[in-house]
Design an enzyme around this catalytic site. Structure first.
Site, PDB file in Angstrom:
ATOM      1  N   ASP A  25       0.839  -1.197   0.000  1.00 38.86           N
ATOM      2  CA  ASP A  25       0.000   0.000   0.000  1.00 38.86           C
ATOM      3  C   ASP A  25       0.875   1.248   0.000  1.00 38.86           C
ATOM      4  O   ASP A  25       2.101   1.196   0.190  1.00 38.86           O
ATOM      5  CB  ASP A  25      -0.990  -0.020   1.164  1.00 38.86           C
ATOM      6  N   VAL A  26       0.249   2.382  -0.197  1.00 34.82           N
ATOM      7  CA  VAL A  26       0.980   3.643  -0.373  1.00 34.82           C
ATOM      8  C   VAL A  26       1.871   3.956   0.828  1.00 34.82           C
ATOM      9  O   VAL A  26       2.989   4.457   0.668  1.00 34.82           O
ATOM     10  CB  VAL A  26      -0.009   4.801  -0.631  1.00 34.82           C
TER      11      VAL A  26
END
Length: 213
Positions: A77-78
């Site tokens: 994820d980011v």
């Protein structure tokens, strides 16, 4: 005489790797090409997507700049960082992601909150969060203090935001999540966080391919 996806081909046409090719109505089987694998480091704040879901968030592919058909094995994820495995072979990517192939993903996670024996035991036996069952993980605790600890977590599945959801369920706040290993590959194989390295495909991974001897 030649069709590409049931359309008659013209001189100079190019066919994608997954195209259905026929000669005089008979299917042609493309000669297998050796898969290629690269290792890269995904920085916090980057997304692992070629078609950006949010144009304000940079994609790791815009920095790595490999061939257009290269894909990532699994996602981060980011807000996460660490080892990213890239390959030219979609079949290999899908095989590496299957929990049944028992390739362990290894994460270094810094959490805030009390890491108790019961919380560690819950991770080791598997946790159900909001109706989703997460498989057991290997857990190693280090640098434990009153309200902070470093965890090494190993798992065979990579469900969306799995580690963050498990930690949140156990009232542990993740301050850093870094993938340091995926199957036979380790982040230590990278000379730095901005260099992309091509690596040999281990025999164990080649055996996942349908064309393997």
């Amino acid at each position: 005489r030649i069709t590409v996806n049931n359309a008659v081909a013209s001189l100079g046409d190019k066919a994608p790797p997954d195209a259905r090719l026929k000669l005089d109505g008979r299917a042609l089987k493309a000669a297998p090409t050796a898969p290629r694998v690269w290792l890269a480091y995904k920085h916090k704040g980057e997304q692992v997507a070629k078609a950006a879901r949010d144009e304000k968030i940079p994609s790791v592919f815009s920095r790595v700049r490999l061939q257009p058909h290269v894909c990532a094995v699994g996602r981060l994820d980011v807000q996460s960082e660490g080892l990213l495995v890239l390959t030219s072979c979609g079949e290999l990517a899908r095989a590496m992601e299957l929990p049944s192939n028992e390739l362990r993903r290894t994460y270094e996670v810094i959490v805030h909150g009390r890491v108790t024996a019961s919380k560690v035991a819950a991770m080791r036996r598997g946790v159900r969060v909001a109706g989703v069952k997460y498989a057991p993980m290997r857990v190693l605790v280090s640098d434990a203090r009153d309200n902070r600890a470093t965890l090494e977590l190993q798992c065979r599945e990579g469900k969306n935001r799995m580690i963050r959801r498990i930690c949140d369920h156990l009232r542990l706040r993740v301050s850093r999540l870094r993938r340091v290993g995926f199957g036979p590959f380790r982040v230590g194989q990278l000379p730095d966080q901005n260099t992309v390295v091509r690596v040999p495909v281990p025999k164990r991974l080649r055996a996942f391919l349908s064309g393997a001897a």
